[in-house]
Motif scaffolding. Sequence first.
Motif, PDB file in Angstrom:
ATOM      1  N   UNK A   1       2.264-182.173  -6.923  1.00 44.17           N
ATOM      2  CA  UNK A   1       1.497-181.130  -5.702  1.00 44.17           C
ATOM      3  C   UNK A   1       2.052-181.678  -4.325  1.00 44.17           C
ATOM      4  N   UNK A   2       2.317-182.954  -3.920  1.00 45.93           N
ATOM      5  CA  UNK A   2       2.589-183.382  -2.716  1.00 45.93           C
ATOM      6  C   UNK A   2       4.165-182.802  -2.420  1.00 45.93           C
ATOM      7  N   UNK A   3       5.099-182.878  -3.271  1.00 44.54           N
ATOM      8  CA  UNK A   3       6.477-182.739  -2.886  1.00 44.54           C
ATOM      9  C   UNK A   3       7.246-181.498  -3.716  1.00 44.54           C
ATOM     10  N   UNK A   4       6.758-181.016  -4.939  1.00 49.94           N
ATOM     11  CA  UNK A   4       7.535-180.114  -5.747  1.00 49.94           C
ATOM     12  C   UNK A   4       6.632-179.134  -6.105  1.00 49.94           C
ATOM     13  N   UNK A   5       6.196-178.428  -4.943  1.00 53.05           N
ATOM     14  CA  UNK A   5       5.200-176.844  -5.367  1.00 53.05           C
ATOM     15  C   UNK A   5       6.188-175.795  -5.249  1.00 53.05           C
ATOM     16  N   UNK A   6       5.945-174.865  -6.393  1.00 57.62           N
ATOM     17  CA  UNK A   6       6.760-173.430  -6.500  1.00 57.62           C
ATOM     18  C   UNK A   6       5.770-172.493  -6.565  1.00 57.62           C
ATOM     19  N   UNK A   7       6.505-171.361  -6.511  1.00 60.84           N
ATOM     20  CA  UNK A   7       5.609-169.903  -6.657  1.00 60.84           C
ATOM     21  C   UNK A   7       6.370-169.504  -8.038  1.00 60.84           C
ATOM     22  N   UNK A   8       5.429-168.849  -8.951  1.00 59.88           N
ATOM     23  CA  UNK A   8       5.861-168.241 -10.472  1.00 59.88           C
ATOM     24  C   UNK A   8       5.663-166.966 -10.165  1.00 59.88           C
ATOM     25  N   UNK A   9       6.672-166.164 -10.069  1.00 58.30           N
ATOM     26  CA  UNK A   9       6.342-164.692  -9.799  1.00 58.30           C
ATOM     27  C   UNK A   9       5.964-163.957 -11.539  1.00 58.30           C
ATOM     28  N   UNK A  10       5.479-162.875 -11.278  1.00 58.85           N
ATOM     29  CA  UNK A  10       4.918-162.359 -12.547  1.00 58.85           C
ATOM     30  C   UNK A  10       4.386-160.892 -12.085  1.00 58.85           C
ATOM     31  N   UNK A  11       4.283-159.942 -13.300  1.00 58.53           N
ATOM     32  CA  UNK A  11       3.783-158.645 -12.815  1.00 58.53           C
ATOM     33  C   UNK A  11       2.399-158.680 -13.215  1.00 58.53           C
TER      34      UNK A  11
ATOM     35  N   UNK B   1       3.756-175.726  -9.709  1.00 62.20           N
ATOM     36  CA  UNK B   1       4.441-176.910  -9.454  1.00 62.20           C
ATOM     37  C   UNK B   1       5.441-177.065 -10.473  1.00 62.20           C
ATOM     38  N   UNK B   2       6.398-177.985 -10.175  1.00 63.61           N
ATOM     39  CA  UNK B   2       7.547-178.090 -11.009  1.00 63.61           C
ATOM     40  C   UNK B   2       7.859-179.654 -10.951  1.00 63.61           C
ATOM     41  N   UNK B   3       8.727-179.856 -11.830  1.00 64.11           N
ATOM     42  CA  UNK B   3       8.982-181.427 -12.136  1.00 64.11           C
ATOM     43  C   UNK B   3      10.311-181.481 -12.620  1.00 64.11           C
TER      44      UNK B   3
ATOM     45  N   UNK C   1       3.098-181.580   4.808  1.00 62.10           N
ATOM     46  CA  UNK C   1       2.607-182.893   4.366  1.00 62.10           C
ATOM     47  C   UNK C   1       1.082-183.040   3.685  1.00 62.10           C
ATOM     48  N   UNK C   2       0.210-182.084   4.034  1.00 58.40           N
ATOM     49  CA  UNK C   2      -1.200-182.219   3.642  1.00 58.40           C
ATOM     50  C   UNK C   2      -1.381-181.300   2.554  1.00 58.40           C
ATOM     51  N   UNK C   3      -1.042-182.056   1.253  1.00 56.33           N
ATOM     52  CA  UNK C   3      -1.233-181.394  -0.134  1.00 56.33           C
ATOM     53  C   UNK C   3      -2.712-180.882  -0.290  1.00 56.33           C
ATOM     54  N   UNK C   4      -3.677-181.715   0.098  1.00 53.31           N
ATOM     55  CA  UNK C   4      -5.131-181.212  -0.060  1.00 53.31           C
ATOM     56  C   UNK C   4      -5.435-179.934   0.666  1.00 53.31           C
ATOM     57  N   UNK C   5      -4.984-179.889   1.952  1.00 52.47           N
ATOM     58  CA  UNK C   5      -4.947-178.551   2.724  1.00 52.47           C
ATOM     59  C   UNK C   5      -4.297-177.506   2.194  1.00 52.47           C
TER      60      UNK C   5
END
Length: 248
Positions: A95-105, A135-137, A201-205
């Motif tokens: 959540x802090x460093x590896x955020x992503x977007x997952x596309x879908x229909x 998120x990704x890992x 930097x602010x993952x919570x926000x």
Amino acid sequence: MCGRYVMARAVGDLLSQFDAELEEEVVVPPSWNVAPTADVPILLERLVDGSPVRQLHIARWGLVPSWAKDTGIGSKMINARSESVLEKPAFRKATRTRRCAVPADGYYEWKGEGRSKQPYYVHPKDGTPVVFAGLYEWWQDPSKGEDDPERWLLSTSILTTDSPPEGYAGGMLAELTALHDRVPLPMDRATMEKWLDPQAQDAAELVGIVRVNAHDVAEGWRIDAVSKAVGNVRNDSPELIEPVGSLF
């Protein structure tokens, strides 16, 4: 929750729609019945020579933490609860460093009706694609050598929420949480830009911004009753999203 979804767009369309590029050539077969552990496209941003570059990658649906002994845990990690994502060891660092977007229909949800469950297809009314906060890992297979290109596994999880954010009463997000107590979190373009920013930097926000924005994005959706054939993962064709009735 989000346990099945539709992603039937071509790679070129995704790259154009989301201003992304490829690090290497990928193949994304269209699917009208994406199930857990399937390979799916994700959008992420990386710093290249100090500047963020948006890329499309292929990841296994079901996040496998870097410390996992094997990939089996991934089937239980297809979704991440946004309310506690910064508290859980499996999701906290991502959540802090590896955020992503997952596309879908769109995505499927089931609701009990009598002795059976009726599937519904949730999707934008105007046919535009959805992007879910994800998120990704990266996980390294200890059984493979350092020179084996197959030793690395990229995996992903979709964030969900249990209710509309405070201050939002009614609306489509409320209808969706009535359909099921967990709802995947969609983003508009501006929110996606913030969520993907590798320098944020602010993952919570960021989690808070996504949760609030999801209400507005969902207002442009509709819910269609569809064939029960979608319940079988072997069924995968455009007929699965044909409405047999609508809620909204």
